[in-house]
Design a protein around this motif. Structure first.
Motif, PDB file in Angstrom:
ATOM      1  N   UNK B  86       0.840  -1.197   0.000  1.00  0.00           N
ATOM      2  CA  UNK B  86       0.000   0.000   0.000  1.00  0.00           C
ATOM      3  C   UNK B  86       0.878   1.250   0.000  1.00  0.00           C
ATOM      4  N   UNK B  87       1.928   1.205   0.835  1.00  0.00           N
ATOM      5  CA  UNK B  87       2.809   2.361   0.902  1.00  0.00           C
ATOM      6  C   UNK B  87       3.423   2.666  -0.456  1.00  0.00           C
ATOM      7  N   UNK B  88       3.822   1.584  -1.145  1.00  0.00           N
ATOM      8  CA  UNK B  88       4.407   1.768  -2.461  1.00  0.00           C
ATOM      9  C   UNK B  88       3.403   2.392  -3.418  1.00  0.00           C
ATOM     10  N   UNK B  89       2.169   1.881  -3.373  1.00  0.00           N
ATOM     11  CA  UNK B  89       1.132   2.385  -4.272  1.00  0.00           C
ATOM     12  C   UNK B  89       0.856   3.863  -4.012  1.00  0.00           C
ATOM     13  N   UNK B  90       0.727   4.229  -2.742  1.00  0.00           N
ATOM     14  CA  UNK B  90       0.387   5.626  -2.460  1.00  0.00           C
ATOM     15  C   UNK B  90       1.541   6.560  -2.790  1.00  0.00           C
ATOM     16  N   UNK B  91       2.760   6.123  -2.529  1.00  0.00           N
ATOM     17  CA  UNK B  91       3.863   7.044  -2.759  1.00  0.00           C
ATOM     18  C   UNK B  91       4.160   7.207  -4.236  1.00  0.00           C
ATOM     19  N   UNK B  92       4.070   6.108  -5.001  1.00  0.00           N
ATOM     20  CA  UNK B  92       4.408   6.201  -6.414  1.00  0.00           C
ATOM     21  C   UNK B  92       3.175   6.481  -7.254  1.00  0.00           C
ATOM     22  N   UNK B  93       2.137   7.087  -6.678  1.00  0.00           N
ATOM     23  CA  UNK B  93       0.878   7.175  -7.397  1.00  0.00           C
ATOM     24  C   UNK B  93       1.016   7.985  -8.682  1.00  0.00           C
ATOM     25  N   UNK B  94       1.934   8.949  -8.735  1.00  0.00           N
ATOM     26  CA  UNK B  94       2.047   9.761  -9.958  1.00  0.00           C
ATOM     27  C   UNK B  94       2.511   8.918 -11.122  1.00  0.00           C
ATOM     28  N   UNK B  95       3.470   8.029 -10.849  1.00  0.00           N
ATOM     29  CA  UNK B  95       4.062   7.309 -11.971  1.00  0.00           C
ATOM     30  C   UNK B  95       3.162   6.184 -12.475  1.00  0.00           C
ATOM     31  N   UNK B  96       1.999   5.986 -11.837  1.00  0.00           N
ATOM     32  CA  UNK B  96       1.115   4.938 -12.310  1.00  0.00           C
ATOM     33  C   UNK B  96       0.003   5.485 -13.184  1.00  0.00           C
ATOM     34  N   UNK B  97       0.232   6.637 -13.780  1.00  0.00           N
ATOM     35  CA  UNK B  97      -0.819   7.157 -14.649  1.00  0.00           C
ATOM     36  C   UNK B  97      -1.869   7.876 -13.844  1.00  0.00           C
ATOM     37  N   UNK B  98      -3.113   7.551 -14.133  1.00  0.00           N
ATOM     38  CA  UNK B  98      -4.189   8.283 -13.477  1.00  0.00           C
ATOM     39  C   UNK B  98      -4.210   7.989 -11.984  1.00  0.00           C
ATOM     40  N   UNK B  99      -4.764   8.910 -11.261  1.00  0.00           N
ATOM     41  CA  UNK B  99      -4.790   8.769  -9.811  1.00  0.00           C
ATOM     42  C   UNK B  99      -5.645   7.594  -9.380  1.00  0.00           C
TER      43      UNK B  99
END
Lengths: 57, 363
Positions: B86-99
């Protein structure tokens, strides 16, 4: 007891569904109104047993 | 007449088989209590020997607690792994395209954590219910043994009033626990976990209210039941003392020659029966303590794991998840508290019955 179980289950499902819907909604000017309506729905679900227990409306 | 013979006679007359079975069961399960029989206890009490080996018991308890923590460690590691995701997902949220993608992933990971925690918590909840049921059951075995002894000591009115009072209180209390209090604690834990899905707190206050309500209810129930039993016991104690002393006095003074001997041997029989009653009371206390210790250690170990996981997940995962894990640990501790308060009430009942039997010489 059955009332309790149904209530918890419906609360959980409604919360989950509303979270998903709010996330998948496209950006629009109606977004904040929808958010408000959803919170009203959740509040009604939470208060449902209280209403039932105190005589029903 | 030798007091040993009177003791043996009275011991044989009492129905001790069920109690001995429970004691053996508890000793086997817990591994903390060595094999103790009631006769053993009576002799040790008489000779002033030590009943328990405290060093050995403390050692066993410490080992048991560490064992339980170690076995619950697996769950903690699983939850922590998902939290790191979860931490990874929230922190890298920009690089995964849309929010939306990352927040969707966060919600799904939260659901996974909920499933893990609920499964484990339900196990602890059932275990707690079991433990409470076993304690109530051993009280139900203990009472029909102790109350007739109380009556045999001359506490006729005490026995006849205490029997329904204590039996009713035990049944009522365990029914209250099983059907209202413990389910409410479980419900509060469920709501706490539900709260962790979203960022906004939807049901947090509901969960808190349920949890505090259960502790309040338990305390209230214990106060009411114990108060009733204690007051009734106090009232009848004086009446019974009068009865016994009248009997002894009449025997002593109105029967011509053997009156004195009869009165004294009545005295001795009553004292021996009193000793047996108290020994059985001590056995009952040990039984309830042994039944209490293991579940408390297990559930406390689970609570410690939840708290440690919450501490470890706080920097990594979202605030709500770490908060709800913390609350889950507190809910587990609440279950322990409820269990301990119930055991305390049973102990007080046994102590009340032990303290009864006013047959001593009123000088």
């Amino acid at each position: 007891m059955e009332l309790m179980k149904d209530w918890v289950r419906s609360l959980f499902l409604i919360l989950l569904a509303i979270t998903f819907i709010e996330m998948l909604l496209p950006e629009s000017s109606m977004g904040k109104y929808l958010h408000f309506i959803f919170s009203l729905v959740i509040m009604a679900t939470i208060l449902y047993p209280v209403i039932r227990l105190t005589g029903g409306v | 007449m030798d007091y040993e013979t009177v003791l043996e006679e009275q011991l044989e007359a009492t129905e001790l088989s069920e109690l001995e079975d429970s004691l053996a069961d508890a000793a086997q399960q817990s591994g903390v209590l060595e094999e103790l029989s009631v006769e053993d206890l009576v002799h040790r009490l008489l000779n002033g020997q030590q009943i328990l080996d405290s060093d050995q018991i403390l050692e066993n308890l410490k080992n048991l607690f560490l064992l339980e923590v170690r076995s619950s460690l697996m769950l903690g590691c699983e939850i922590l792994a998902v939290c790191i995701l979860i931490g990874m997902l929230t922190s890298f949220s920009d690089s995964f395209g849309k929010r939306t993608v990352s927040s969707l992933g966060t919600v799904i990971c939260s659901c996974v954590i909920i499933a893990l925690c609920m499964g484990n918590f339900y196990q602890s909840y059932e275990y707690c219910q079991d433990a409470l049921g076993t304690m109530a059951h051993s009280m139900e075995i203990l009472l029909p043994v102790m109350i007739p002894l109380l009556v045999a000591m001359g506490g006729i009115s005490s026995g006849s009033i205490l029997d329904p009072a204590v039996a009713g209180a035990v049944t009522g209390f365990s029914a209250l626990m099983e059907h209202i209090v413990l389910p409410l604690v479980f419900l509060s834990a469920v709501f706490t976990m539900i709260n962790s899905i979203t960022e906004k707190d939807y049901v947090k206050k509901l969960a808190g209210f349920l949890r505090k309500g259960t502790i309040f209810l338990t305390g209230l129930a214990v106060t009411v039941f114990t108060g009733i039993a204690a007051i009734q016991g106090m009232v009848t104690k004086a009446a019974d003392g009068i009865l016994i002393n009248t009997t002894k006095y009449s025997l002593d003074n109105f029967v011509p020659i053997v009156g004195g001997f009869a009165a004294d041997s009545l005295d001795m029989v009553i004292s021996c029966v009193g000793l047996i009653k108290n020994a059985i009371g001590v056995a009952g206390i040990l039984l309830i303590l042994a039944l209490l210790v293991i579940p408390v250690l297990k559930i406390l170990a689970v609570a410690v794991i939840y708290k440690i996981t919450a501490i470890a997940a706080e920097p990594v995962a979202s605030k709500n998840i770490s908060d709800s894990l913390n609350e889950l640990g507190t809910a587990a501790i609440t279950m322990t508290v409820v269990l301990a308060i119930g055991a305390l009430m049973f102990l007080i009942f046994i102590a009340i019955i032990m303290g009864m039997g006013g047959g001593g010489r009123w000088n």
